[in-house]
Enzyme design. Sequence first.
Site, PDB file in Angstrom:
ATOM      1  N   ARG A  60     -10.286   0.123   8.781  1.00 48.53           N
ATOM      2  CA  ARG A  60      -9.783  -1.319   8.880  1.00 48.53           C
ATOM      3  C   ARG A  60     -10.648  -2.197   9.395  1.00 48.53           C
ATOM      4  NH1 ARG A  60      -3.865  -0.243   8.748  1.00 48.53           N
ATOM      5  NH2 ARG A  60      -2.910  -2.033   8.963  1.00 48.53           N
TER       6      ARG A  60
ATOM      7  N   ARG B 236      11.839  -5.228   4.707  1.00 44.28           N
ATOM      8  CA  ARG B 236      11.320  -3.636   4.543  1.00 44.28           C
ATOM      9  C   ARG B 236      12.413  -2.977   5.274  1.00 44.28           C
ATOM     10  NH1 ARG B 236       5.494  -1.506   5.415  1.00 44.28           N
ATOM     11  NH2 ARG B 236       5.788  -2.597   7.290  1.00 44.28           N
TER      12      ARG B 236
ATOM     13  N   ARG C 186      -0.792  -9.352  13.214  1.00 44.19           N
ATOM     14  CA  ARG C 186      -1.329  -8.251  12.160  1.00 44.19           C
ATOM     15  C   ARG C 186      -2.151  -9.073  11.176  1.00 44.19           C
ATOM     16  NH1 ARG C 186       4.186  -5.444  10.782  1.00 44.19           N
ATOM     17  NH2 ARG C 186       2.893  -4.322   9.163  1.00 44.19           N
TER      18      ARG C 186
ATOM     19  N   LYS D 114       0.956  -1.295   0.107  1.00 44.85           N
ATOM     20  CA  LYS D 114      -0.099  -0.168  -0.031  1.00 44.85           C
ATOM     21  C   LYS D 114       0.822   1.336   0.028  1.00 44.85           C
ATOM     22  CE  LYS D 114      -2.332  -1.250   3.795  1.00 44.85           C
ATOM     23  NZ  LYS D 114      -1.469  -2.378   4.012  1.00 44.85           N
TER      24      LYS D 114
ATOM     25  N   ARG E  52      11.017  -1.234  10.845  1.00 49.75           N
ATOM     26  CA  ARG E  52       9.961  -0.779  12.022  1.00 49.75           C
ATOM     27  C   ARG E  52       9.777  -1.647  12.983  1.00 49.75           C
ATOM     28  NH1 ARG E  52       4.482   0.120   8.395  1.00 49.75           N
ATOM     29  NH2 ARG E  52       3.578  -1.332   9.923  1.00 49.75           N
TER      30      ARG E  52
HETATM   31  P1  AP5 Z   1       4.680  -1.618   2.071  1.00 48.60           P
HETATM   32  O1  AP5 Z   1       4.387  -0.998   0.630  1.00 48.60           O
HETATM   33  O2  AP5 Z   1       5.330  -1.122   3.070  1.00 48.60           O
HETATM   34  O3  AP5 Z   1       3.488  -2.448   2.535  1.00 48.60           O
HETATM   35  P2  AP5 Z   1       2.251  -1.785   3.122  1.00 48.60           P
HETATM   36  O4  AP5 Z   1       1.197  -2.684   2.542  1.00 48.60           O
HETATM   37  O5  AP5 Z   1       2.368  -0.487   3.178  1.00 48.60           O
HETATM   38  O6  AP5 Z   1       2.347  -2.653   4.648  1.00 48.60           O
HETATM   39  P3  AP5 Z   1       2.134  -1.731   6.061  1.00 48.60           P
HETATM   40  O7  AP5 Z   1       3.198  -2.970   6.831  1.00 48.60           O
HETATM   41  O8  AP5 Z   1       2.690  -0.432   6.067  1.00 48.60           O
HETATM   42  O9  AP5 Z   1       0.854  -1.913   6.269  1.00 48.60           O
HETATM   43  P4  AP5 Z   1       0.172  -2.091   7.669  1.00 48.60           P
HETATM   44  O10 AP5 Z   1      -1.137  -1.939   7.012  1.00 48.60           O
HETATM   45  O11 AP5 Z   1       0.370  -3.294   8.684  1.00 48.60           O
HETATM   46  O12 AP5 Z   1       0.874  -1.019   8.588  1.00 48.60           O
HETATM   47  P5  AP5 Z   1       0.149   0.394   8.968  1.00 48.60           P
HETATM   48  O13 AP5 Z   1       1.432   1.249   9.155  1.00 48.60           O
HETATM   49  O14 AP5 Z   1      -0.810   0.925   8.188  1.00 48.60           O
HETATM   50  O15 AP5 Z   1       5.535  -2.863   1.356  1.00 48.60           O
HETATM   51  C1  AP5 Z   1       6.148  -3.977   2.089  1.00 48.60           C
HETATM   52  C2  AP5 Z   1       7.627  -4.271   1.701  1.00 48.60           C
HETATM   53  O16 AP5 Z   1       7.469  -4.988   0.315  1.00 48.60           O
HETATM   54  C3  AP5 Z   1       8.392  -3.044   1.416  1.00 48.60           C
HETATM   55  O17 AP5 Z   1       9.632  -3.303   1.716  1.00 48.60           O
HETATM   56  C4  AP5 Z   1       8.326  -2.818  -0.261  1.00 48.60           C
HETATM   57  O18 AP5 Z   1       9.634  -2.546  -0.985  1.00 48.60           O
HETATM   58  C5  AP5 Z   1       8.098  -4.351  -0.551  1.00 48.60           C
HETATM   59  N1  AP5 Z   1       7.068  -4.608  -1.871  1.00 48.60           N
HETATM   60  C6  AP5 Z   1       5.993  -3.709  -1.996  1.00 48.60           C
HETATM   61  N2  AP5 Z   1       5.446  -4.169  -3.140  1.00 48.60           N
HETATM   62  C7  AP5 Z   1       5.944  -5.245  -3.448  1.00 48.60           C
HETATM   63  C8  AP5 Z   1       6.158  -6.006  -4.782  1.00 48.60           C
HETATM   64  N3  AP5 Z   1       4.933  -5.905  -5.546  1.00 48.60           N
HETATM   65  N4  AP5 Z   1       6.869  -7.019  -5.080  1.00 48.60           N
HETATM   66  C9  AP5 Z   1       7.990  -7.159  -4.088  1.00 48.60           C
HETATM   67  N5  AP5 Z   1       8.103  -6.406  -2.904  1.00 48.60           N
HETATM   68  C10 AP5 Z   1       7.171  -5.392  -2.653  1.00 48.60           C
HETATM   69  O19 AP5 Z   1      -0.344   0.175  10.319  1.00 48.60           O
HETATM   70  C11 AP5 Z   1       0.568  -0.249  11.628  1.00 48.60           C
HETATM   71  C12 AP5 Z   1      -0.228  -0.632  12.869  1.00 48.60           C
HETATM   72  O20 AP5 Z   1      -0.976   0.778  13.110  1.00 48.60           O
HETATM   73  C13 AP5 Z   1      -1.167  -1.538  12.574  1.00 48.60           C
HETATM   74  O21 AP5 Z   1      -0.873  -2.695  12.971  1.00 48.60           O
HETATM   75  C14 AP5 Z   1      -2.117  -1.039  13.889  1.00 48.60           C
HETATM   76  O22 AP5 Z   1      -1.612  -1.370  15.209  1.00 48.60           O
HETATM   77  C15 AP5 Z   1      -2.196   0.541  13.696  1.00 48.60           C
HETATM   78  N6  AP5 Z   1      -3.129   0.996  12.716  1.00 48.60           N
HETATM   79  C16 AP5 Z   1      -2.933   1.618  11.468  1.00 48.60           C
HETATM   80  N7  AP5 Z   1      -4.004   1.839  10.947  1.00 48.60           N
HETATM   81  C17 AP5 Z   1      -5.127   1.604  11.803  1.00 48.60           C
HETATM   82  C18 AP5 Z   1      -6.604   1.751  11.752  1.00 48.60           C
HETATM   83  N8  AP5 Z   1      -7.236   2.329  10.600  1.00 48.60           N
HETATM   84  N9  AP5 Z   1      -7.178   1.323  12.778  1.00 48.60           N
HETATM   85  C19 AP5 Z   1      -6.696   0.718  13.883  1.00 48.60           C
HETATM   86  N10 AP5 Z   1      -5.298   0.511  13.897  1.00 48.60           N
HETATM   87  C20 AP5 Z   1      -4.389   1.227  12.884  1.00 48.60           C
END
Ligand code: AP5
Length: 209
Positions: A88, A127, A166, A13, A155
Site C-alpha cells: 500500500r 457493507r 482512508r 478487492k 466493520r
Molecule cells: P469489498 O470487496 O469488501 O471492498 P474492498 O476493496 O475489499 O474494501 P476494504 O474496505 O476491505 O478495503 P480496505 O483496503 O480499506 O480495507 P483493508 O481491510 O485492506 O466491497 C465493499 C462493498 O461493496 C461490499 O459490501 C461489497 O458487497 C460491495 N461491492 C463489491 N463490489 C461491488 C460492485 N462491483 N458493485 C456493487 N457493490 C460491490 O484495510 C483496513 C485497514 O487496515 C486500513 O485502513 C489500514 O489501517 C490497515 N491496513 C491494511 N493493510 C495495510 C497495509 N498494507 N499497510 C498499512 N496498513 C494497512
Amino acid sequence: MNLVFVGPPGAGKGTQAEAILKAFPIPQISTGDIIRATISGDGALADECRRYTEKGLLVPDDLVNRMVDRRLQADDCRPGFLLDGYPRTVNQAEALEAMLERRGRALDHVLLLDIVDDLLVERITGRRSDPETGKIYHLKFDPPPAEVVNRLVQREDDTEQVLRRRLTEYHEKTAPLLPFYQERGLLRRIDGTQSMAQVRKQILQVLGG
Ligand code: AP5
C-alpha cells in the site's frame, strides 16, 4: 500465480478475491484481515494497530512488512498467493520485491480495481459481513439471505468519516504504486465501476482463468 490486488477502500478487492480463489488454488493474504485479527487480541501490538486503523490511517510499513514476510513462508504459498491490500506504499512494494527476490520469485500481475471515490461511500456504508462464514454482503448490491441477517456485523472503520481519511491515505500513499508497477509492466487495470459479475469476468480474462 503470484498476484497483488490494489484499489481504494470498497473497490471490491475482498469480493473479487473469492472468485479468483475459486479459479486458482492460491491463498488470499489480506493484510486488513491479519491486522483485524491482531487487534482482536490483547497487548501492545493490538493497541498499536488499533490506534491507526480506527482513524483510517495506514499501519507503519515495517510492522506490515514483517507480517507479510512471515505469512509468505507458509507452505500454502508455494503455488502462489493473492495479496489483498498489500503493498500500500512504495516502501512496502520495495520490501515485497526484496522478499520475493530472496525466494527466487516474482509477481505475475498487479490487478488495479479502478473506481471513482463518489461510488465508494455507498459501498462502504452498506457493507456487512458474516462472522461465521467470513462472507461479505451489501445491503443493496448483494443482499444477505434472511437466515443470516441477524448475525451480520459492520466493520468499525466503515463509517463515512473514517472512509474519507482512508481515501486520503489511498491517494497520497497508495496511488504512487500505479506508476511503480506500470513501469515494471505488471499493472492490469480493471473497471471497478461495473457490476460484480462483470468485474469478475474481466479479472478472469486477464488471468486466463
Ligand atoms: P469489498 O470487496 O469488501 O471492498 P474492498 O476493496 O475489499 O474494501 P476494504 O474496505 O476491505 O478495503 P480496505 O483496503 O480499506 O480495507 P483493508 O481491510 O485492506 O466491497 C465493499 C462493498 O461493496 C461490499 O459490501 C461489497 O458487497 C460491495 N461491492 C463489491 N463490489 C461491488 C460492485 N462491483 N458493485 C456493487 N457493490 C460491490 O484495510 C483496513 C485497514 O487496515 C486500513 O485502513 C489500514 O489501517 C490497515 N491496513 C491494511 N493493510 C495495510 C497495509 N498494507 N499497510 C498499512 N496498513 C494497512
